[in-house]
Design an enzyme around this catalytic site. Structure first.
Site, PDB file in Angstrom:
ATOM      1  N   HIS A 112       0.822  -1.223   0.000  1.00 46.76           N
ATOM      2  CA  HIS A 112       0.000   0.000   0.000  1.00 46.76           C
ATOM      3  C   HIS A 112       0.854   1.271   0.000  1.00 46.76           C
ATOM      4  O   HIS A 112       0.372   2.339   0.359  1.00 46.76           O
ATOM      5  CB  HIS A 112      -0.956   0.000   1.198  1.00 46.76           C
ATOM      6  CG  HIS A 112      -2.049  -1.029   1.078  1.00 46.76           C
ATOM      7  ND1 HIS A 112      -2.841  -1.432   2.121  1.00 46.76           N
ATOM      8  CD2 HIS A 112      -2.480  -1.745  -0.007  1.00 46.76           C
ATOM      9  CE1 HIS A 112      -3.715  -2.349   1.700  1.00 46.76           C
ATOM     10  NE2 HIS A 112      -3.501  -2.559   0.421  1.00 46.76           N
ATOM     11  N   CYS A 120       4.709  11.902  -8.617  1.00 42.94           N
ATOM     12  CA  CYS A 120       3.922  12.846  -9.405  1.00 42.94           C
ATOM     13  C   CYS A 120       2.586  12.188  -9.775  1.00 42.94           C
ATOM     14  O   CYS A 120       2.544  10.994 -10.039  1.00 42.94           O
ATOM     15  CB  CYS A 120       4.682  13.227 -10.668  1.00 42.94           C
ATOM     16  SG  CYS A 120       3.760  14.370 -11.723  1.00 42.94           S
ATOM     17  N   CYS A 141       5.388  19.062  -9.430  1.00 46.81           N
ATOM     18  CA  CYS A 141       6.478  18.391 -10.143  1.00 46.81           C
ATOM     19  C   CYS A 141       6.984  19.349 -11.230  1.00 46.81           C
ATOM     20  O   CYS A 141       6.255  20.261 -11.656  1.00 46.81           O
ATOM     21  CB  CYS A 141       5.919  17.129 -10.768  1.00 46.81           C
ATOM     22  SG  CYS A 141       7.081  16.174 -11.752  1.00 46.81           S
ATOM     23  N   SER A 180      -7.501  -7.009   9.938  1.00 46.47           N
ATOM     24  CA  SER A 180      -8.896  -7.357  10.225  1.00 46.47           C
ATOM     25  C   SER A 180      -9.503  -8.324   9.209  1.00 46.47           C
ATOM     26  O   SER A 180     -10.582  -8.847   9.427  1.00 46.47           O
ATOM     27  CB  SER A 180      -9.741  -6.091  10.274  1.00 46.47           C
ATOM     28  OG  SER A 180      -9.639  -5.409   9.039  1.00 46.47           O
ATOM     29  N   ALA A 220       0.376  -8.431  19.223  1.00 55.39           N
ATOM     30  CA  ALA A 220       1.498  -8.816  18.367  1.00 55.39           C
ATOM     31  C   ALA A 220       2.828  -8.694  19.124  1.00 55.39           C
ATOM     32  O   ALA A 220       3.687  -9.579  19.022  1.00 55.39           O
ATOM     33  CB  ALA A 220       1.518  -7.937  17.113  1.00 55.39           C
TER      34      ALA A 220
HETATM   35  P1  NAD Z   1      -7.421  -2.760  10.385  1.00 58.02           P
HETATM   36  O1  NAD Z   1      -7.361  -1.461  11.113  1.00 58.02           O
HETATM   37  O2  NAD Z   1      -8.594  -3.053   9.538  1.00 58.02           O
HETATM   38  O3  NAD Z   1      -7.332  -3.950  11.452  1.00 58.02           O
HETATM   39  C1  NAD Z   1      -6.346  -3.966  12.429  1.00 58.02           C
HETATM   40  C2  NAD Z   1      -6.369  -5.309  13.116  1.00 58.02           C
HETATM   41  O4  NAD Z   1      -5.320  -5.310  14.076  1.00 58.02           O
HETATM   42  C3  NAD Z   1      -7.673  -5.607  13.873  1.00 58.02           C
HETATM   43  O5  NAD Z   1      -8.135  -6.876  13.490  1.00 58.02           O
HETATM   44  C4  NAD Z   1      -7.247  -5.600  15.339  1.00 58.02           C
HETATM   45  O6  NAD Z   1      -7.889  -6.606  16.094  1.00 58.02           O
HETATM   46  C5  NAD Z   1      -5.771  -5.914  15.260  1.00 58.02           C
HETATM   47  N1  NAD Z   1      -4.984  -5.360  16.359  1.00 58.02           N
HETATM   48  C6  NAD Z   1      -5.161  -4.201  17.047  1.00 58.02           C
HETATM   49  N2  NAD Z   1      -4.206  -4.045  17.967  1.00 58.02           N
HETATM   50  C7  NAD Z   1      -3.393  -5.126  17.862  1.00 58.02           C
HETATM   51  C8  NAD Z   1      -2.225  -5.555  18.536  1.00 58.02           C
HETATM   52  N3  NAD Z   1      -1.657  -4.827  19.517  1.00 58.02           N
HETATM   53  N4  NAD Z   1      -1.646  -6.719  18.161  1.00 58.02           N
HETATM   54  C9  NAD Z   1      -2.192  -7.471  17.164  1.00 58.02           C
HETATM   55  N5  NAD Z   1      -3.304  -7.116  16.503  1.00 58.02           N
HETATM   56  C10 NAD Z   1      -3.897  -5.971  16.845  1.00 58.02           C
HETATM   57  O7  NAD Z   1      -6.080  -2.865   9.585  1.00 58.02           O
HETATM   58  P2  NAD Z   1      -5.701  -3.598   8.231  1.00 58.02           P
HETATM   59  O8  NAD Z   1      -6.335  -4.939   8.181  1.00 58.02           O
HETATM   60  O9  NAD Z   1      -4.223  -3.482   8.132  1.00 58.02           O
HETATM   61  O10 NAD Z   1      -6.378  -2.763   7.051  1.00 58.02           O
HETATM   62  C11 NAD Z   1      -6.621  -1.418   7.114  1.00 58.02           C
HETATM   63  C12 NAD Z   1      -5.972  -0.556   6.063  1.00 58.02           C
HETATM   64  O11 NAD Z   1      -5.518   0.593   6.773  1.00 58.02           O
HETATM   65  C13 NAD Z   1      -4.755  -1.083   5.381  1.00 58.02           C
HETATM   66  O12 NAD Z   1      -4.919  -0.812   4.047  1.00 58.02           O
HETATM   67  C14 NAD Z   1      -3.570  -0.266   5.911  1.00 58.02           C
HETATM   68  O13 NAD Z   1      -2.749   0.137   4.826  1.00 58.02           O
HETATM   69  C15 NAD Z   1      -4.191   0.953   6.490  1.00 58.02           C
HETATM   70  N6  NAD Z   1      -3.582   1.440   7.763  1.00 58.02           N
HETATM   71  C16 NAD Z   1      -2.219   1.479   7.906  1.00 58.02           C
HETATM   72  C17 NAD Z   1      -1.652   1.901   9.109  1.00 58.02           C
HETATM   73  C18 NAD Z   1      -0.133   1.942   9.229  1.00 58.02           C
HETATM   74  O14 NAD Z   1       0.550   2.176   8.246  1.00 58.02           O
HETATM   75  N7  NAD Z   1       0.424   1.678  10.419  1.00 58.02           N
HETATM   76  C19 NAD Z   1      -2.462   2.282  10.161  1.00 58.02           C
HETATM   77  C20 NAD Z   1      -3.870   2.244   9.974  1.00 58.02           C
HETATM   78  C21 NAD Z   1      -4.426   1.801   8.775  1.00 58.02           C
END
Ligand code: NAD
Length: 230
Positions: A112, A120, A141, A180, A220
């Site tokens: 992503h 650009c 750009c 998720s 995690a």
């Molecule tokens: P999501 O927000 O849909 O789901 C996050 C998942 O992480 C949930 O199922 C939750 O239960 C779990 N979770 C929360 N805390 C946790 C922990 N401490 N340990 C383990 N699991 C934990 O996220 P997604 O499935 O990655 O999809 C959402 C979209 O949002 C993606 O496209 C992503 O690119 C983007 N996003 C990215 C970031 C980042 O770059 N850090 C942050 C938020 C959203």
């Protein structure tokens, strides 16, 4: 335990949950909002067309925050696993933050995109490292196009799928951490992983839980450092 045999290639898919303990909120934690913003207003091609300035304010805010956060034990555990497995470990992240690299992981694909890169919106100039914040104006750009965040928005096609799919289809162990199971195509990755042994690690059962052989519920940062057995 997640046992990795001497010939297994391990594919790890990480989601927002792996960065939650570093202080970056996930979507679900904040009720479908993203750090207080609605994703449709700031993370779609339509949002960019409607109000590029607002989009840059959102990503500039996130860039400002990203320099303050640090990897957590889950990121470090994956970097350590890479030192053991070398090129038999492949990390594909949905996250745009740089925490895997900061922890020492080298073989990481950002499907992503990356928060700390821009590109650009008109010419084919390659994405470039960019830590600047743009709160006052949308950068341009040399070609006249607008510089946009190098992030895959909702409705856009994820990056580097030609690198990801061959590894996914041939891996022996597939593990999703903190995702998720709602955002495609990542939610269907366990299906593409064919005959691999499939595991989920995360705070709650994901929506695609039925695709996994085993689901480990917990944070995690606590589970990842102790679950892998090489
Ligand atoms: P999501 O927000 O849909 O789901 C996050 C998942 O992480 C949930 O199922 C939750 O239960 C779990 N979770 C929360 N805390 C946790 C922990 N401490 N340990 C383990 N699991 C934990 O996220 P997604 O499935 O990655 O999809 C959402 C979209 O949002 C993606 O496209 C992503 O690119 C983007 N996003 C990215 C970031 C980042 O770059 N850090 C942050 C938020 C959203």
């Amino acid at each position: 335990m997640i046992k990795i045999g001497p010939t297994d290639t391990t594919f790890i898919l990480t989601g927002a949950g792996i960065s939650a303990e570093s202080g970056i909120p996930t979507f679900r934690d904040v009720g479908g909002l993203w750090e207080g913003w609605s994703p449709e207003k700031v993370a779609t091609p339509e949002a960019w067309q409607a109000d590029a300035y607002l989009v840059w304010r959102f990503y500039s805010e996130r860039r400002k925050r990203a320099v303050e956060v640090k990897p957590n034990p889950a990121h470090y555990a994956l970097a350590q696993l890479e030192t053991k497995l070398q090129d038999r470990l492949f990390v594909c992240t949905q996250n745009v933050d740089p925490l895997h690299e900061q922890a020492g992981s080298r073989r990481v694909v950002h499907m992503h995109g990356e928060l700390m890169k821009s590109r650009c919106d008109r010419c084919s100039r390659a994405a470039f490292a960019d830590q600047q914040t743009y709160f006052d104006a949308v950068p341009r750009c040399a070609c006249g196009g607008r510089i946009r965040p190098h992030v895959c928005w909702f409705g856009e096609f994820p990056y580097k799928m030609d690198t990801v799919f061959p590894v996914l289809e041939n891996c022996g162990v597939f593990v999703t951490i903190g995702s998720s199971g709602r955002v495609e195509p990542a939610a269907s990755f366990p299906l593409w992983a064919g005959s691999a042994r499939k595991y989920y690690i995360g705070a709650e059962e994901p929506e695609n839980a039925m695709f996994f052989d085993e689901v480990f519920i917990g944070k995690a940062g606590e589970l990842v450092p102790k679950l892998f057995e090489v």
